[in-house]
Design a protein around this motif. Sequence first.
Motif, PDB file in Angstrom:
ATOM      1  N   ASP A   1       0.808  -1.228   0.000  1.00 57.01           N
ATOM      2  CA  ASP A   1       0.000   0.000   0.000  1.00 57.01           C
ATOM      3  C   ASP A   1       0.840   1.277   0.000  1.00 57.01           C
ATOM      4  O   ASP A   1       0.301   2.366   0.156  1.00 57.01           O
ATOM      5  N   PHE A   2       2.170   1.130  -0.197  1.00 60.19           N
ATOM      6  CA  PHE A   2       3.021   2.318  -0.126  1.00 60.19           C
ATOM      7  C   PHE A   2       3.732   2.642  -1.437  1.00 60.19           C
ATOM      8  O   PHE A   2       4.202   3.756  -1.638  1.00 60.19           O
ATOM      9  N   LEU A   3       3.808   1.683  -2.333  1.00 58.65           N
ATOM     10  CA  LEU A   3       4.530   1.915  -3.579  1.00 58.65           C
ATOM     11  C   LEU A   3       3.543   2.110  -4.726  1.00 58.65           C
ATOM     12  O   LEU A   3       2.726   1.241  -5.011  1.00 58.65           O
ATOM     13  N   LYS A   4       3.632   3.271  -5.356  1.00 59.51           N
ATOM     14  CA  LYS A   4       2.735   3.566  -6.474  1.00 59.51           C
ATOM     15  C   LYS A   4       3.487   3.818  -7.771  1.00 59.51           C
ATOM     16  O   LYS A   4       2.953   3.591  -8.853  1.00 59.51           O
ATOM     17  N   CYS A   5       4.715   4.310  -7.675  1.00 60.33           N
ATOM     18  CA  CYS A   5       5.448   4.719  -8.870  1.00 60.33           C
ATOM     19  C   CYS A   5       6.947   4.584  -8.639  1.00 60.33           C
ATOM     20  O   CYS A   5       7.427   4.795  -7.513  1.00 60.33           O
ATOM     21  N   LEU A   6       7.671   4.210  -9.685  1.00 56.75           N
ATOM     22  CA  LEU A   6       9.125   4.174  -9.643  1.00 56.75           C
ATOM     23  C   LEU A   6       9.657   4.924 -10.864  1.00 56.75           C
ATOM     24  O   LEU A   6       9.104   4.817 -11.962  1.00 56.75           O
ATOM     25  N   THR A   7      10.728   5.667 -10.672  1.00 55.14           N
ATOM     26  CA  THR A   7      11.365   6.323 -11.810  1.00 55.14           C
ATOM     27  C   THR A   7      12.247   5.316 -12.539  1.00 55.14           C
ATOM     28  O   THR A   7      12.631   4.274 -11.987  1.00 55.14           O
ATOM     29  N   THR A   8      12.580   5.631 -13.777  1.00 57.53           N
ATOM     30  CA  THR A   8      13.493   4.749 -14.505  1.00 57.53           C
ATOM     31  C   THR A   8      14.856   4.698 -13.827  1.00 57.53           C
ATOM     32  O   THR A   8      15.533   3.667 -13.858  1.00 57.53           O
ATOM     33  N   GLU A   9      15.250   5.791 -13.180  1.00 59.87           N
ATOM     34  CA  GLU A   9      16.521   5.797 -12.454  1.00 59.87           C
ATOM     35  C   GLU A   9      16.458   4.858 -11.255  1.00 59.87           C
ATOM     36  O   GLU A   9      17.424   4.134 -10.960  1.00 59.87           O
ATOM     37  N   GLU A  10      15.327   4.845 -10.546  1.00 64.00           N
ATOM     38  CA  GLU A  10      15.167   3.931  -9.421  1.00 64.00           C
ATOM     39  C   GLU A  10      15.143   2.480  -9.888  1.00 64.00           C
ATOM     40  O   GLU A  10      15.728   1.597  -9.245  1.00 64.00           O
ATOM     41  N   LEU A  11      14.493   2.223 -11.005  1.00 53.32           N
ATOM     42  CA  LEU A  11      14.492   0.865 -11.566  1.00 53.32           C
ATOM     43  C   LEU A  11      15.902   0.434 -11.944  1.00 53.32           C
ATOM     44  O   LEU A  11      16.298  -0.717 -11.713  1.00 53.32           O
ATOM     45  N   ARG A  12      16.664   1.363 -12.491  1.00 50.31           N
ATOM     46  CA  ARG A  12      18.053   1.054 -12.840  1.00 50.31           C
ATOM     47  C   ARG A  12      18.854   0.737 -11.574  1.00 50.31           C
ATOM     48  O   ARG A  12      19.652  -0.206 -11.558  1.00 50.31           O
ATOM     49  N   HIS A  13      18.642   1.512 -10.537  1.00 51.62           N
ATOM     50  CA  HIS A  13      19.357   1.312  -9.278  1.00 51.62           C
ATOM     51  C   HIS A  13      19.044  -0.059  -8.686  1.00 51.62           C
ATOM     52  O   HIS A  13      19.919  -0.740  -8.142  1.00 51.62           O
ATOM     53  N   ILE A  14      17.788  -0.494  -8.824  1.00 49.50           N
ATOM     54  CA  ILE A  14      17.371  -1.794  -8.294  1.00 49.50           C
ATOM     55  C   ILE A  14      17.958  -2.944  -9.108  1.00 49.50           C
ATOM     56  O   ILE A  14      18.479  -3.916  -8.542  1.00 49.50           O
ATOM     57  N   TRP A  15      17.913  -2.832 -10.440  1.00 47.23           N
ATOM     58  CA  TRP A  15      18.174  -3.980 -11.307  1.00 47.23           C
ATOM     59  C   TRP A  15      19.559  -4.001 -11.930  1.00 47.23           C
ATOM     60  O   TRP A  15      19.927  -4.984 -12.580  1.00 47.23           O
ATOM     61  N   GLU A  16      20.368  -2.973 -11.742  1.00 51.40           N
ATOM     62  CA  GLU A  16      21.657  -2.934 -12.433  1.00 51.40           C
ATOM     63  C   GLU A  16      22.593  -4.050 -11.935  1.00 51.40           C
ATOM     64  O   GLU A  16      22.467  -4.522 -10.801  1.00 51.40           O
ATOM     65  N   PRO A  17      23.521  -4.485 -12.783  1.00 53.71           N
ATOM     66  CA  PRO A  17      24.458  -5.547 -12.386  1.00 53.71           C
ATOM     67  C   PRO A  17      25.222  -5.159 -11.115  1.00 53.71           C
ATOM     68  O   PRO A  17      25.689  -4.031 -10.978  1.00 53.71           O
ATOM     69  N   GLY A  18      25.316  -6.104 -10.193  1.00 53.08           N
ATOM     70  CA  GLY A  18      26.034  -5.862  -8.951  1.00 53.08           C
ATOM     71  C   GLY A  18      25.263  -5.083  -7.909  1.00 53.08           C
ATOM     72  O   GLY A  18      25.792  -4.809  -6.819  1.00 53.08           O
ATOM     73  N   SER A  19      24.016  -4.726  -8.187  1.00 50.79           N
ATOM     74  CA  SER A  19      23.228  -3.959  -7.224  1.00 50.79           C
ATOM     75  C   SER A  19      23.052  -4.726  -5.920  1.00 50.79           C
ATOM     76  O   SER A  19      22.782  -5.927  -5.925  1.00 50.79           O
ATOM     77  N   ASP A  20      23.228  -4.013  -4.801  1.00 50.51           N
ATOM     78  CA  ASP A  20      22.983  -4.623  -3.494  1.00 50.51           C
ATOM     79  C   ASP A  20      21.738  -4.030  -2.842  1.00 50.51           C
ATOM     80  O   ASP A  20      21.524  -4.179  -1.644  1.00 50.51           O
ATOM     81  N   VAL A  21      20.921  -3.347  -3.638  1.00 45.50           N
ATOM     82  CA  VAL A  21      19.672  -2.777  -3.125  1.00 45.50           C
ATOM     83  C   VAL A  21      18.728  -3.927  -2.768  1.00 45.50           C
ATOM     84  O   VAL A  21      18.399  -4.763  -3.616  1.00 45.50           O
ATOM     85  N   SER A  22      18.319  -3.973  -1.516  1.00 45.67           N
ATOM     86  CA  SER A  22      17.470  -5.075  -1.070  1.00 45.67           C
ATOM     87  C   SER A  22      16.339  -4.621  -0.150  1.00 45.67           C
ATOM     88  O   SER A  22      15.497  -5.420   0.226  1.00 45.67           O
ATOM     89  N   ARG A  23      16.336  -3.339   0.221  1.00 41.88           N
ATOM     90  CA  ARG A  23      15.288  -2.787   1.084  1.00 41.88           C
ATOM     91  C   ARG A  23      14.593  -1.636   0.382  1.00 41.88           C
ATOM     92  O   ARG A  23      15.200  -0.910  -0.407  1.00 41.88           O
ATOM     93  N   TRP A  24      13.318  -1.464   0.701  1.00 44.18           N
ATOM     94  CA  TRP A  24      12.543  -0.413   0.058  1.00 44.18           C
ATOM     95  C   TRP A  24      13.168   0.962   0.271  1.00 44.18           C
ATOM     96  O   TRP A  24      13.227   1.777  -0.646  1.00 44.18           O
TER      97      TRP A  24
END
Length: 319
Positions: free
Chosen positions: A131-154
């Motif tokens: 109920d808290f996530l409505k939109c992501l920017t392309t930059e945020e998507l890149r940050h999440i999915w890029e090779p070597g990303s360690d992003v694991s928390r909202w």
Amino acid sequence: MPTRYVAFALGTALVVGIVLLGMSEPETDLAATGSLLNGTIEIDGSSTVFPISQAVAEEFRKAHPNVQVPVGVSGTGGGFKRFVVGETHISNASRSIKPSEIEKAVENGIEFIEIAVGFDGLSVIANPSNDFLKCLTTEELRHIWEPGSDVSRWNDVRPDLPNGKFRLFGPDTDSVSFDCFTEAIMEHEDASRSDYTASADDNVLIRGVGGDKSALGYFGFAFYSSAPHLLKLIAVDSGNGCIYPSVETINDGSYAPLARPMFIYVNIDALERTEVVEFVHFYLDNAPQLVNEVGYVPLPEALYDEGRTLLNDSIEGRS
């Protein structure tokens, strides 16, 4: 201006974009001549385009039962491998043909035309309990999915989001959806982190995201449309505000950069066969309805009309 790709034209500049080719209404009546048609039309390629071509083939055979239309699912790249050596008459594709594939067609004397048949949009999705996530920017998507990303928390994605872990779901590396997403978001095909739940089966991804409150993933809009009650759609902001994928936003191009055209490629030599010409015509006539029925987005009717005229010109050019 739509372009006709032919083997002898490799040296000319390639036109980048959606290329639409079709044919005008034939003088003969399909219902009256259907029993006279026979033969086999070999189709292979993209699993994304498969439901459209399969639906067209099934409807076509109702009018022309003596024409066999097997539709394979070897993927866009696999389909092109067969198409450029002359093994198939039509190739389903979720992307435009690559220069290297055109070169292979030239080597084998294969001339072809490219026909856009509809649109698909890659959808970013979460569990409906989110109920808290409505939109992501392309930059945020890149940050999440890029090779070597360690992003694991909202809150690694955005500080105002909760401090909870999420799990990622997405297509496997053999999927055209994977290629399209990585090219659109990372601007480099195949560039992605590998520590996520991957599957070539979109139904597995639907069940995974639908059954995990911490899930975030992506796959084709058609598959979201098949189970909207199990998923939550996330809007994407590429710089012009948050846009949700829909028939309208995919069709008008505002859902950027995650909307993509879908194509069939037709071997020009195969157009000497009446059953192939009639099938492609039937495809264009019925694409708007069938594309919609299988969950994709039809092209504007004017573009199908333009396609018919252009394909007819191509056929006449051979005579």
